[in-house]
Write a protein that holds these residues in place. Structure first.
Motif, short mmCIF file in Angstrom:
data_model
loop_
_atom_site.label_atom_id
_atom_site.label_comp_id
_atom_site.label_asym_id
_atom_site.label_seq_id
_atom_site.Cartn_x
_atom_site.Cartn_y
_atom_site.Cartn_z
N GLN A 139 27.40 5.45 39.03
CA GLN A 139 28.21 5.70 37.84
C GLN A 139 29.16 4.52 37.59
OE1 GLN A 139 29.85 9.66 38.83
NE2 GLN A 139 28.66 10.35 37.05
N GLU A 140 29.47 4.33 36.31
CA GLU A 140 30.38 3.25 35.91
C GLU A 140 31.82 3.72 36.10
OE1 GLU A 140 28.57 3.13 32.07
OE2 GLU A 140 27.50 1.27 32.55
N VAL A 141 32.57 2.91 36.84
CA VAL A 141 33.94 3.28 37.20
C VAL A 141 34.87 2.11 36.94
CG1 VAL A 141 35.46 3.98 39.12
CG2 VAL A 141 33.13 4.86 39.00
N VAL A 142 36.08 2.43 36.48
CA VAL A 142 37.15 1.45 36.36
C VAL A 142 38.33 2.02 37.12
CG1 VAL A 142 38.78 0.37 34.76
CG2 VAL A 142 36.38 0.56 34.14
N PHE A 143 38.98 1.19 37.92
CA PHE A 143 40.17 1.63 38.64
C PHE A 143 41.40 1.33 37.80
CE2 PHE A 143 37.11 1.10 42.06
CZ PHE A 143 37.29 2.26 42.78
N SER A 144 42.30 2.31 37.77
CA SER A 144 43.55 2.12 37.04
C SER A 144 44.72 2.38 37.99
CB SER A 144 43.62 3.06 35.84
OG SER A 144 43.65 4.40 36.27
N TYR A 145 45.89 1.91 37.58
CA TYR A 145 47.10 2.09 38.38
C TYR A 145 47.95 3.18 37.75
CZ TYR A 145 51.61 1.17 40.51
OH TYR A 145 52.81 1.30 41.17
N ASP A 146 48.33 4.17 38.57
CA ASP A 146 49.22 5.25 38.14
C ASP A 146 50.63 4.89 38.59
OD1 ASP A 146 50.66 7.53 37.67
OD2 ASP A 146 49.34 8.88 38.80
N PRO A 147 51.50 4.45 37.66
CA PRO A 147 52.84 4.01 38.05
C PRO A 147 53.74 5.15 38.54
CG PRO A 147 52.60 3.91 35.66
CD PRO A 147 51.27 4.28 36.23
N LEU A 148 53.48 6.39 38.16
CA LEU A 148 54.31 7.51 38.61
C LEU A 148 54.09 7.80 40.09
CD1 LEU A 148 53.98 9.94 35.56
CD2 LEU A 148 55.91 8.46 36.16
N ASN A 149 52.83 7.80 40.51
CA ASN A 149 52.50 8.11 41.90
C ASN A 149 52.23 6.86 42.74
OD1 ASN A 149 52.61 10.94 41.47
ND2 ASN A 149 50.62 10.81 40.47
N HIS A 150 52.30 5.68 42.12
CA HIS A 150 52.04 4.41 42.80
C HIS A 150 50.71 4.41 43.54
CE1 HIS A 150 56.12 3.26 41.82
NE2 HIS A 150 56.57 4.40 42.35
N GLU A 151 49.65 4.79 42.80
CA GLU A 151 48.34 4.83 43.43
C GLU A 151 47.25 4.42 42.43
OE1 GLU A 151 47.98 8.87 44.77
OE2 GLU A 151 47.55 9.63 42.78
N ALA A 152 46.12 4.04 43.00
CA ALA A 152 44.95 3.69 42.18
C ALA A 152 44.17 4.97 41.90
CB ALA A 152 44.08 2.69 42.91
N ARG A 153 43.58 5.02 40.70
CA ARG A 153 42.78 6.18 40.30
C ARG A 153 41.39 5.72 39.84
NH1 ARG A 153 45.50 11.14 39.66
NH2 ARG A 153 47.73 10.82 39.84
N TRP A 154 40.42 6.57 40.09
CA TRP A 154 39.07 6.33 39.60
C TRP A 154 39.00 6.85 38.16
CZ3 TRP A 154 34.22 6.39 42.92
CH2 TRP A 154 34.49 5.97 44.21
N ASN A 155 38.38 6.07 37.29
CA ASN A 155 38.15 6.51 35.91
C ASN A 155 36.66 6.32 35.62
OD1 ASN A 155 41.07 6.69 34.69
ND2 ASN A 155 41.00 4.83 35.90
N PHE A 156 35.94 7.43 35.49
CA PHE A 156 34.53 7.36 35.13
C PHE A 156 34.48 7.09 33.63
CE2 PHE A 156 34.63 9.86 38.98
CZ PHE A 156 33.63 9.26 39.73
N ILE A 157 33.76 6.06 33.25
CA ILE A 157 33.78 5.63 31.86
C ILE A 157 32.38 5.65 31.26
CG2 ILE A 157 35.85 4.21 32.13
CD1 ILE A 157 33.92 1.76 32.17
N ASP A 158 32.34 5.57 29.95
CA ASP A 158 31.10 5.47 29.20
C ASP A 158 31.12 4.12 28.50
OD1 ASP A 158 28.73 6.02 27.85
OD2 ASP A 158 29.74 7.11 26.25
N VAL A 159 30.29 3.17 28.97
CA VAL A 159 30.23 1.84 28.38
C VAL A 159 29.38 1.91 27.13
CG1 VAL A 159 29.48 -0.55 28.68
CG2 VAL A 159 30.56 0.68 30.58
N LEU A 160 29.98 1.53 26.01
CA LEU A 160 29.28 1.57 24.73
C LEU A 160 28.52 0.27 24.48
CD1 LEU A 160 28.87 3.37 22.25
CD2 LEU A 160 30.93 2.35 21.27
N PHE A 161 29.22 -0.87 24.59
CA PHE A 161 28.65 -2.20 24.40
C PHE A 161 29.24 -3.12 25.45
CE2 PHE A 161 28.85 -0.47 20.03
CZ PHE A 161 27.51 -0.47 19.74
N GLN A 162 28.58 -4.26 25.64
CA GLN A 162 29.13 -5.27 26.53
C GLN A 162 28.61 -6.64 26.15
OE1 GLN A 162 27.69 -5.19 30.66
NE2 GLN A 162 26.28 -3.58 30.01
N ASN A 163 29.38 -7.65 26.54
CA ASN A 163 28.93 -9.03 26.42
C ASN A 163 29.21 -9.71 27.75
OD1 ASN A 163 31.68 -9.84 26.38
ND2 ASN A 163 31.74 -9.85 24.16
#
Length: 181
Positions: A139-163
């Motif tokens: 699965q396509e995943v992007v990691f993001s930073y949660d500033p409230l909890n000071h932790e990294a989160r997994w975000n499963f994404i749907d890629v529409l287009f890319q270059n």
């Protein structure tokens, strides 16, 4: 007079100024009717011809603007627009697309390899750097930073287009999300 007329009638003139390529005959050689003598290239009117996956064909519209980067000088950017595409999908699942270039500088050669970037307006998407994308468990995943909890989160994404450098994401991220690269 008759010989002069016949000599004059034996001359071949192109309908535009251009460059001669693939010359197949030598001077004073007899050319039979239908013989291909040469190709004439109009250096003021180049066209980029490229292939796209059939899954990307829905994004192609006549008139879409394109940026063309000649591979020998990839920092150079030429502008153009899509003028035609072949609606038949070949055996490799590709369609052929044609783009006319605006104001070429003369540094192009017929058959030169180029990278083509097709510009299109897509609404309700986020663009993020391609290097932020990782594949986890298929699965396509992007990691993001949660500033409230000071932790990294997994975000499963749907890629529409890319270059080559960015991806367009429709689902899986919210505005203001801090992406980890």
């Amino acid at each position: 007079k008759r010989i002069e007329y016949q000599i004059e009638q034996s001359k071949i003139r192109a309908p535009f100024d251009g460059l001669i390529a693939d010359l197949n005959l030598k001077p004073a050689t007899l050319a039979l009717s239908g013989t291909i003598i040469c190709k004439i290239i109009n250096p003021a009117s180049y066209q980029a011809v490229f292939s796209l996956l059939e899954t990307e064909s829905a994004a192609i519209k006549i008139g879409n603007s394109v940026s063309i980067h000649p591979l020998p000088n990839s920092s150079k950017v030429l502008k153009g627009k899509i003028v035609n595409w072949n609606p038949i999908i070949d055996k490799n699942g590709l369609i052929r697309v044609y783009a006319s270039l605006f104001a070429t500088s003369g540094n192009l050669l017929e058959g030169m390899n180029v990278d083509v970037l097709i510009h299109q307006n897509v609404e309700d998407v986020f663009t993020i750097p391609k290097e932020a994308l990782v594949i986890r468990g298929g699965q396509e995943v992007v990691f993001s930073y949660d500033p409230l909890n000071h932790e990294a989160r997994w975000n499963f994404i749907d890629v529409l287009f890319q270059n080559k450098s960015e991806i367009a994401v429709r689902e899986g991220l919210e505005s203001g999300t801090q992406i980890i690269i």
